[in-house]
Design a protein around this motif. Sequence first.
Motif, short mmCIF file in Angstrom:
data_model
loop_
_atom_site.label_atom_id
_atom_site.label_comp_id
_atom_site.label_asym_id
_atom_site.label_seq_id
_atom_site.Cartn_x
_atom_site.Cartn_y
_atom_site.Cartn_z
N PRO A 476 7.17 -8.26 11.05
CA PRO A 476 7.44 -9.36 10.10
C PRO A 476 8.60 -9.01 9.17
CG PRO A 476 5.47 -8.14 9.43
CD PRO A 476 5.88 -7.58 10.76
N SER A 477 9.80 -9.36 9.58
CA SER A 477 11.00 -8.93 8.86
C SER A 477 11.12 -9.53 7.47
CB SER A 477 12.25 -9.29 9.69
OG SER A 477 12.24 -8.62 10.92
N LEU A 478 10.51 -10.67 7.25
CA LEU A 478 10.63 -11.32 5.95
C LEU A 478 9.45 -11.03 5.04
CD1 LEU A 478 12.25 -14.73 6.98
CD2 LEU A 478 13.36 -12.64 6.15
N GLU A 479 8.74 -9.95 5.33
CA GLU A 479 7.70 -9.46 4.43
C GLU A 479 8.11 -8.08 3.94
OE1 GLU A 479 3.90 -9.52 6.28
OE2 GLU A 479 3.86 -11.69 6.55
N SER A 480 8.30 -7.96 2.66
CA SER A 480 8.80 -6.71 2.11
C SER A 480 7.65 -5.75 1.84
CB SER A 480 9.57 -6.96 0.81
OG SER A 480 9.96 -5.74 0.23
N ARG A 481 7.76 -4.54 2.38
CA ARG A 481 6.79 -3.49 2.08
C ARG A 481 7.45 -2.35 1.31
NH1 ARG A 481 3.60 -2.49 5.86
NH2 ARG A 481 4.07 -4.23 7.25
N ILE A 482 8.57 -2.66 0.67
CA ILE A 482 9.33 -1.65 -0.06
C ILE A 482 9.24 -1.93 -1.56
CG2 ILE A 482 11.63 -0.69 -0.45
CD1 ILE A 482 10.37 0.03 2.23
N THR A 483 8.95 -0.91 -2.34
CA THR A 483 8.92 -1.03 -3.80
C THR A 483 10.36 -1.02 -4.32
OG1 THR A 483 8.87 1.36 -4.17
CG2 THR A 483 6.75 0.26 -3.82
N PRO A 484 10.56 -1.42 -5.59
CA PRO A 484 11.92 -1.37 -6.15
C PRO A 484 12.57 -0.01 -6.07
CG PRO A 484 10.49 -2.67 -7.56
CD PRO A 484 9.61 -2.06 -6.51
N GLY A 485 11.77 1.06 -6.00
CA GLY A 485 12.33 2.40 -5.90
C GLY A 485 12.64 2.84 -4.48
N GLY A 486 12.32 2.00 -3.48
CA GLY A 486 12.63 2.34 -2.10
C GLY A 486 11.49 2.96 -1.33
N ALA A 487 10.32 3.13 -1.97
CA ALA A 487 9.17 3.72 -1.29
C ALA A 487 8.37 2.62 -0.59
CB ALA A 487 8.29 4.45 -2.30
N LEU A 488 7.49 3.04 0.31
CA LEU A 488 6.63 2.09 1.00
C LEU A 488 5.58 1.55 0.04
CD1 LEU A 488 6.05 3.92 4.40
CD2 LEU A 488 7.49 1.92 3.99
N ARG A 489 5.36 0.27 0.11
CA ARG A 489 4.35 -0.39 -0.71
C ARG A 489 2.99 -0.21 -0.03
NH1 ARG A 489 5.41 -4.67 -4.22
NH2 ARG A 489 7.44 -4.92 -3.21
N PRO A 490 2.00 0.29 -0.73
CA PRO A 490 0.71 0.54 -0.08
C PRO A 490 -0.06 -0.74 0.24
CG PRO A 490 0.61 1.05 -2.43
CD PRO A 490 2.05 0.76 -2.11
N TYR A 491 0.19 -1.80 -0.51
CA TYR A 491 -0.53 -3.06 -0.27
C TYR A 491 0.26 -4.19 -0.94
CZ TYR A 491 -2.07 -2.04 -5.04
OH TYR A 491 -2.09 -1.74 -6.36
#
Length: 602
Positions: A476-491
Amino acid sequence: MPTAEAPRRWAWPLLGGVLAVGLGLRLWGIRQGLPYAYNADEADHFVPRAVGMFAHGLDPHYFANPPAYTYLLHFLLSIAYGGKHGVLHAFALHPASVYTLARVAAAALGAAALWLTYIAGARLLGRAAGLLAAAIEAVAFLPVYYSHVAVNDVPTLAPLTLSLVGTAGVLRKGRARDCLLAGVGLGVACASKYTAGIALAPLIAAIAARYVSGEARAARRAVRNIAVAAAASLGAFLLANPYAVLDYSSFHQGLIHQSTLSAEGQGKLGAPRHGGLPYYLWSLTWGLGWAPALAALGGALTVWRREPALGWLLVPAPLLFLAFMGLQGRYFGRWLMPILPIMCLLAALFALQAASHLAGVARLARARAARPRRAAGPGGVGLARVPRARLPGYARAGALAALTAGLLAQGLIYSIHSGTVLSRADTRSLTRAWLVARVPAGTPIVAEPVSPDDWARETATGTAASGNPYRWIKYPSLESRITPGGALRPYGLAVVSIENYERTLSPALIGFYQSNGYCWVISGSTQSGRALADPAAVPEAVAYYRALARQGEVVYRISPYGRGERPVAFGFDWSFNYYPLAYYRPGPVMTVYRLHGGRCAR
């Protein structure tokens, strides 16, 4: 034979040639990209909404773009496919035929606009000027290219130019029926594209010119003409956009939404930021052409000597349009389209004036060359005549032919190139064919949003997900799992628009792909180009593409450029309309990477 009939003998055949060339250029490559609508506006707006009306009725529930062209497509589809069930069936199983019909309708309206430009020019400036103006518009790149896309820019030219025809009649004769024609054209044009309202400026100028002309009952006729034009334009607008009243709240919200998008700062990553007016002036040099643009400027400066009323009709509208559009936050070359017919008329006027001047110079030179002078003869002093100079007998025609060639050359070259490019397979289609042949169905892939959703589905035709499932498991390319700092978003994944896709990228994604089996990554230069055009705005995206290039193996790459040609710098015009001669086929540079870490190592 009456002398008035003589010009028609050459005007009509030449007009037929102009229309044939114009229509041919607009139809050449009309099926480009199909069955996939790679132009995002074409895929999201008019055709799908025309089809959707068969399910939910004629209320478009969407007014960011006015619905006149959508209604036209709705009725054409109903006729072509026999009503609701035929249209829905065709769109689900054979979308290419539906989009082809919509594009042909746009091209036909663009060709009709050429005929109307001739009529407007003939009324205002004479048949020769009308023909030349129509010829310039016939080959100009912007109206030719966007006739290949089912969006409302080119279809709007037909009613807008119809309004100019009526306006020309108002200036010349002041008849109520010309006001009616101008008003109808204005109303339908505004119901097709809101910025076509610029056609109101010439109409006001024509009515004002009749008022100050000193003719009998000028004031009464001006009031009548204003009333007729206002009633006709309002009536035509409501006929072509009835839910502007029947669903006023949605209409008002749509206007506010469109105004907000246009006025806001350039939110598009990679968009130019040097200002709207310079961008539009630059766009004229290729969208219309250097010679026609400069000739239009010359016409705008010299038309006042010919006829001040004509100057007030033709000159203020382009200036007002450029000033207004130049102040908006977003700008694209195709948004110039509403003023191109007037620009073509001004260019034709200047060319004819220049041809007459050159012919005058030639006649003067011929007269001087033929003047007798004294010379010594065999028997003394006597008169001798210099042989008459062999100057062209039709100096004005020769000068006009040379000027015409100069005005048409750039547009003709680039429009022919456009047709050639569009007639070839798109890089995204070729990439899909490569994937179908080599990547098994059900394989997880990452595909950047450079193609419509159907591109990743099981078959080349079909728009209904229930009957046409995904061929591959698409990330799902249009769902962001990245935080503003560039890390993976856990949820809590955040859904973003296509404009913000680059802001969802980070090198951390590559490890996520590999640990979850997304081993194939498909990238397009129209996405990566946005980040590389403004790296300071999205440093994580730039780092992502560098990491992808290091960790991924390039297993397939296809370029739209010809052999030996350098890539075109990213831009929201030339990266999508393929104007530069470097292009060999449509589409972005497509790259398929194969990852080999994590689960992808197996």
